[in-house]
Design an enzyme around this catalytic site. Sequence first.
Site, PDB file in Angstrom:
ATOM      1  CG  ASN B 157       9.298  -5.835   2.830  1.00  0.00           C
ATOM      2  OD1 ASN B 157      10.413  -6.071   3.324  1.00  0.00           O
ATOM      3  ND2 ASN B 157       9.152  -5.205   1.697  1.00  0.00           N
ATOM      4  CD  GLN B 185       4.835  -6.666   5.974  1.00  0.00           C
ATOM      5  OE1 GLN B 185       3.804  -7.301   6.197  1.00  0.00           O
ATOM      6  NE2 GLN B 185       4.873  -5.707   5.070  1.00  0.00           N
ATOM      7  CB  ALA B 206      -1.420   1.623  13.200  1.00  0.00           C
ATOM      8  CG  HIS B 207      -0.236   1.186   7.181  1.00  0.00           C
ATOM      9  ND1 HIS B 207      -0.263   0.625   5.922  1.00  0.00           N
ATOM     10  CD2 HIS B 207       1.052   1.488   7.438  1.00  0.00           C
ATOM     11  CE1 HIS B 207       0.963   0.616   5.429  1.00  0.00           C
ATOM     12  NE2 HIS B 207       1.778   1.133   6.333  1.00  0.00           N
ATOM     13  CB  CYS B 330       8.426   1.167  -0.943  1.00  0.00           C
ATOM     14  SG  CYS B 330       7.577   0.887   0.600  1.00  0.00           S
TER      15      CYS B 330
END
Lengths: 123, 391
Positions: B157, B185, B206-207, B330
């Site tokens: 990521n 990813q 999904a996002h 994050c």
Amino acid sequence: MSPDPYSAKVRALFAAPEHGGALENALCTAVEDQGVRISLFATVEEGIVTGLRFRAWGCPHVIAAAEAFCAESEGCAASELLEFSVSGLMQSLTVPVEKSGRILVLEDAVRSLGSIVRGASKH
Amino acid sequence: MTDSGQMIYLDYAASTPVDAWVVEAMTALMTADGNYSNPSSTHAAGRRSVEYIAHAAGQLASLLHTTEDTLVWTSGATESDNLAVLGAAHYRQERGQHLISMRTEHKAVTDPFSELEKRGFEVTWLDPNANGLLDIETLRAALREDTQLVSIMHVNNETGVIQDIQSIGELCRGNGTLFHVDAAQSCGKLPIDLAALPVDLMSVTAHKMYGPKGIGALYIADRKGVHVEPLMFGGGQQRKLRPGTLPAQQIVGFGAAAAIAQSRINDDVGHLTALRDRMWAGIRDIPGVTVNGDIGSAFPGILNVSVEDIEGESLLLALEPLCVATGSACNSKSQEPSYVLRALGRSDALAQSAIRFSFGRPTTAADVDVAIDLYRNGVDKLRRLAPGRAA
């Protein structure tokens, strides 16, 4: 949630630091601590600070604080540099408490500059 | 803001906008005149919701080249990772308690592994090469007879580095070890063929592929010995693996996003490659700038660069109105340098200056050109402001 970590004043000072750079034939000091590097340059005439410039490597709060100090301190008595405290800047710039250590590097640099100015005036 | 006063979003690795067609599909299951019923209800409306969910499962299964019954719906990749890591480790703990992962995994994987260490499991943390890739021989040396689970992400990521999950999976399978892949990813962005890949568990969300937030899935291979223990209880939905009322509208959104991704995945890769290459070409001559990862074998949607003698937080502010990341989203509030980049051998200072540009379907060449100008100007401004090092 991520609130804006910078006040409007910090953003403005960081975006256009008019006192960034150096002065020729100036008294200067350099301090490095807490992962921050600050150099200050001052010209002094008859005990009055006539010009101030800074160079800084650090977070936006450090750069904004250095710019604010220079902007607010031109024209002050050189002796005031020795008494400089960042507490007022911490408040006016809304510096988060976890960054206090970094901003205190500016206080060290200003007082160091004050000592250099005093030493120069004695000669 | 730019002259036009607009933000430029280059943080598609953190999240993507929901595709308009996905919104339309979801909305049909949310309003009074739509099909909003609980899919656990046995009446006609409930059965209709089940049909919608089955259709969406088919769309996601088709994207991943698997079957619907291998998919368990979750709230997102973090939950999928937790279910895979904690669930598989506990299911197989009688056979052994040795586990393997990498230091460059997402926190959604490293934290469950750390939790397992507290519970008495033994975890071997593998270091990547300087380019972020796992040396297959490093894994071979770490595998033991009692190794029950290996978890290696597909696309990193932060750096976009693509791990060789085919080779890793073959090695795990030969050792009788389950292999989990965090594909948050890569799902919907790179072709994934679970019919051919030796992968036992795969987390998707999904996002990050133009679907809604709040929905993900865990693939559990239909193979002997591949199973996870549930983390939650109550209701018995999804074969008791992940109970709770299924959010039909979220699932339908995920399915629609999967169908769209499948129809255009090669075009998307071409688009992202052109943007990433344009960005790198525009900044690569800046003295001291370096790519974190391996641009030659990385997912083209991510370009992570560091630059010498620049303070990262100031650079990030200087780049506004670009929306970019200093580390993973994050982790971005932390002042600490990225642990992923530190694992690649970057110094604290270089890791702290890292900026992750990530591109998406809506990104244009003009957006990238603005980003290039802002990055060049930001670096130049901060270097002009910086003093030399104190003696």
